[in-house]
Write an enzyme that holds these catalytic residues in place. Structure first.
Site, mmCIF file in Angstrom:
data_model
loop_
_atom_site.group_PDB
_atom_site.id
_atom_site.type_symbol
_atom_site.label_atom_id
_atom_site.label_comp_id
_atom_site.label_asym_id
_atom_site.label_seq_id
_atom_site.Cartn_x
_atom_site.Cartn_y
_atom_site.Cartn_z
ATOM 1 N N CYS A 131 -30.116 -25.745 20.887
ATOM 2 C CA CYS A 131 -29.986 -26.307 22.039
ATOM 3 C C CYS A 131 -28.829 -26.890 21.234
ATOM 4 O O CYS A 131 -29.118 -27.579 21.218
ATOM 5 C CB CYS A 131 -30.881 -26.324 23.507
ATOM 6 S SG CYS A 131 -31.796 -25.494 24.030
ATOM 7 N N GLN B 170 -33.472 -8.218 19.774
ATOM 8 C CA GLN B 170 -32.596 -8.847 20.783
ATOM 9 C C GLN B 170 -34.114 -10.003 21.066
ATOM 10 O O GLN B 170 -34.579 -9.655 21.364
ATOM 11 C CB GLN B 170 -31.933 -8.148 21.987
ATOM 12 C CG GLN B 170 -31.050 -8.122 22.121
ATOM 13 C CD GLN B 170 -29.809 -7.960 21.310
ATOM 14 O OE1 GLN B 170 -29.947 -9.037 21.339
ATOM 15 N NE2 GLN B 170 -29.352 -7.313 21.161
ATOM 16 N N PHE C 92 -24.186 0.587 14.466
ATOM 17 C CA PHE C 92 -24.985 -0.780 14.216
ATOM 18 C C PHE C 92 -26.371 -0.276 15.596
ATOM 19 O O PHE C 92 -26.364 -1.137 15.807
ATOM 20 C CB PHE C 92 -23.901 -1.433 14.631
ATOM 21 C CG PHE C 92 -23.125 -2.010 14.161
ATOM 22 C CD1 PHE C 92 -23.033 -2.277 12.650
ATOM 23 C CD2 PHE C 92 -21.517 -1.581 14.365
ATOM 24 C CE1 PHE C 92 -21.480 -2.912 11.929
ATOM 25 C CE2 PHE C 92 -20.922 -1.451 14.402
ATOM 26 C CZ PHE C 92 -20.507 -2.039 12.156
ATOM 27 N N GLU D 257 -26.656 3.019 11.557
ATOM 28 C CA GLU D 257 -27.753 1.803 11.090
ATOM 29 C C GLU D 257 -27.302 1.386 9.479
ATOM 30 O O GLU D 257 -27.536 2.269 8.592
ATOM 31 C CB GLU D 257 -29.066 1.989 11.627
ATOM 32 C CG GLU D 257 -29.007 -0.300 10.999
ATOM 33 C CD GLU D 257 -28.364 -1.202 11.779
ATOM 34 O OE1 GLU D 257 -28.478 -1.894 10.912
ATOM 35 O OE2 GLU D 257 -28.234 -1.127 12.974
ATOM 36 N N ASP E 205 -22.331 -1.826 18.083
ATOM 37 C CA ASP E 205 -22.774 -3.233 19.021
ATOM 38 C C ASP E 205 -22.895 -4.071 17.015
ATOM 39 O O ASP E 205 -23.768 -3.455 16.704
ATOM 40 C CB ASP E 205 -24.154 -2.865 19.352
ATOM 41 C CG ASP E 205 -25.793 -3.886 19.548
ATOM 42 O OD1 ASP E 205 -24.518 -5.179 20.020
ATOM 43 O OD2 ASP E 205 -26.486 -4.254 19.670
ATOM 44 N N CYS F 288 -21.190 -10.134 19.888
ATOM 45 C CA CYS F 288 -21.961 -11.570 19.793
ATOM 46 C C CYS F 288 -21.069 -11.742 19.171
ATOM 47 O O CYS F 288 -21.716 -13.421 18.563
ATOM 48 C CB CYS F 288 -23.604 -11.517 19.660
ATOM 49 S SG CYS F 288 -23.599 -10.606 17.086
#
EC number: 2.1.1.190
Length: 443
Positions: A88, A276, A305, A326, A374, A400
């Site tokens: 983190c 995910q 994807f 994919e 994606d 992302c």
């Protein structure tokens, strides 16, 4: 002989600075002696002292020593390991401010890189900030000086493993067992030849894959199996590549699973399959994509994807036909099985390297009403050259990495005539600077 390669020692004395803004990775930005300094642990508006960790010609990096004047957005970090752990980076920033940071970063990248601006913003998708992470790669190392095993994430900018006992961002099935994992490995003969654990949590099962550099002994196998049975975990070992993953307990491998009740779909996946990490956000994300694409019974949709079908199968519940593509053959095989298991027949899947459009099959030259992208962090740059073939009225892009999304948005808008209607962030990774986002394009 010259002195090339010798570095000047970094100043040891703390230096005062005012933090002006955030960098894309969540570090604070200050200016000292005409140089930009990225200060780890500092928030905009704060007056701090810091020490340098790196000095380059055009910029420098540092870490906070003292917060002289704190930001109202600063909160106490909940995790006792936060100061060291690299898992983190933003626990000291309030939850609302974390969201605002990610929204600002996304819009900044759109403006600077893509030279575009969304006409509207989605409200941010938010979920639990603790216990959310259902998949992780944990490092493992036996430290002779400490006389014990360490299991956990790496320290900030280091290969060292944090001496941690628990992790509040991991799903409790993992985060509350860090110490138990360490004690298990400590009792194995190959404790110094076991560098990592791949962990995955499904709705009904939790799996651990122990990466080993030599074959376990019979006693090691017995210990691993006993641990799995006592803890209610599926235990595997991996000697080499993915094909070498073998079950220890139970003796037969079992799939993990997650469900999307609203779309009447259940996905099965293996412990090393990509899914995910935040299932609460994943469900919201799928709902948002479905609303944004709004597939109709007569429409053909292209899902690029597509992985194991996370979006493909919900789309197929509404669209006339969905084509999923994919790069990984294993993921496509899993997607095909998931479609069959869910009784979904109006789909087709293809294996293709989407970074090499020239090698893609006939699907790339067809027309589609709508397209979903994606991609991984590298974005969808190469496959965008096929956009004119598709003649899609709407494209939804899940990203992302805001910098590659912004780059690709610039291409869609400035080269292919799309409008960036709406964009927003999804808080997939709370307490980190990782930005998951969605953008909707139309023409």
């Amino acid at each position: 002989m010259g002195h090339r390669g010798k570095r000047k020692p970094l100043p040891a004395e703390p230096i005062a600075a005012h933090i002006e803004s955030f960098a894309h990775d969540g570090k604070g930005i200050a200016h000292v002696d005409g140089r930009v300094v990225f200060v780890d642990g500092a928030l905009p508006g704060e007056d701090v002292t810091f020490v340098y960790t790196e000095i380059k010609r055009d910029y420098a990096a540092g870490r906070v020593v003292e917060i002289v004047t704190a930001s109202p957005d600063r909160v106490p970090a909940r995790c006792r390991h936060f100061a060291l752990c690299g898992g983190c980076s933003l626990q000291y920033l309030s939850e609302d401010a974390q969201i605002a940071l990610k929204e600002d970063l996304l819009l900044d990248q759109f403006r600077r890189i893509g030279k575009v601006e969304p006409a509207a913003q989605f409200p941010p998708l938010r979920g639990p900030h603790w216990g959310y992470r259902s998949r992780a790669r944990l490092g493992a190392r036996y430290v002779a000086k400490k006389g014990r095993e360490l299991v956990g994430f790496r320290e900030h900018a280091s290969a060292k493993i944090v001496d941690m006992t628990d992790c509040p961002v991991l799903h409790p099935a993992l985060g509350e067992r860090i110490q138990a994992f360490a004690e298990l490995i400590e009792g194995l003969s190959l404790r110094e030849r076991l560098p990592q654990i791949e962990a995955a949590v499904g709705e009904e099962r939790t799996a651990l894959v122990f990466r080993v550099l030599e074959d376990p002994t019979a006693e090691d196998f017995a210990r691993l199996a006993r641990f799995g049975k006592d803890q209610g975990l599926d235990v595997y070992i991996q000697r080499e590549g993915r094909d070498s993953v073998a079950p220890v307990y139970p003796e037969t491998a079992h799939d993990l699973s997650y469900s999307l009740p609203e779309w009447e779909v259940t996905f099965r996946f293996g412990p090393l399959d990509f899914t995910q990490v935040n299932m609460a956000i994943n469900r919201q994300m799928i709902d948002q994509v479905m609303q944004a694409l709004d597939p109709q019974p007569e429409e053909r949709v292209l899902d690029l994807f597509c992985g194991l079908g996370n979006f493909t199968l919900p789309l197929a519940r509404r669209a006339g036909h969905v084509t999923g593509v994919e790069g990984g053959a294993e993921a496509v095989a899993r997607a095909i099985r998931n479609a069959a298991d869910n009784g979904i027949g109006n789909v087709e899947f293809h294996v293709a390297d989407l970074s090499k459009p020239e090698s893609c099959g006939s699907w790339a030259g067809r027309e589609y009403h709508k397209v979903l992208l994606d991609p991984s962090r590298s974005g969808a740059l190469e496959i965008l050259q096929c956009v004119p073939n598709w003649k899609a009225g709407r494209i939804v892009y899940v990203s992302c990495n805001p910098s590659t999304l912004a780059r690709d948005a610039g291409i869609l808008v400035h080269e292919y005539g799309y409008r960036l209607l709406k964009a927003g962030v999804m808080d997939m990774f709370p307490h980190t600077a990782h930005v998951e986002s969605i953008a909707v394009f139309e023409r």
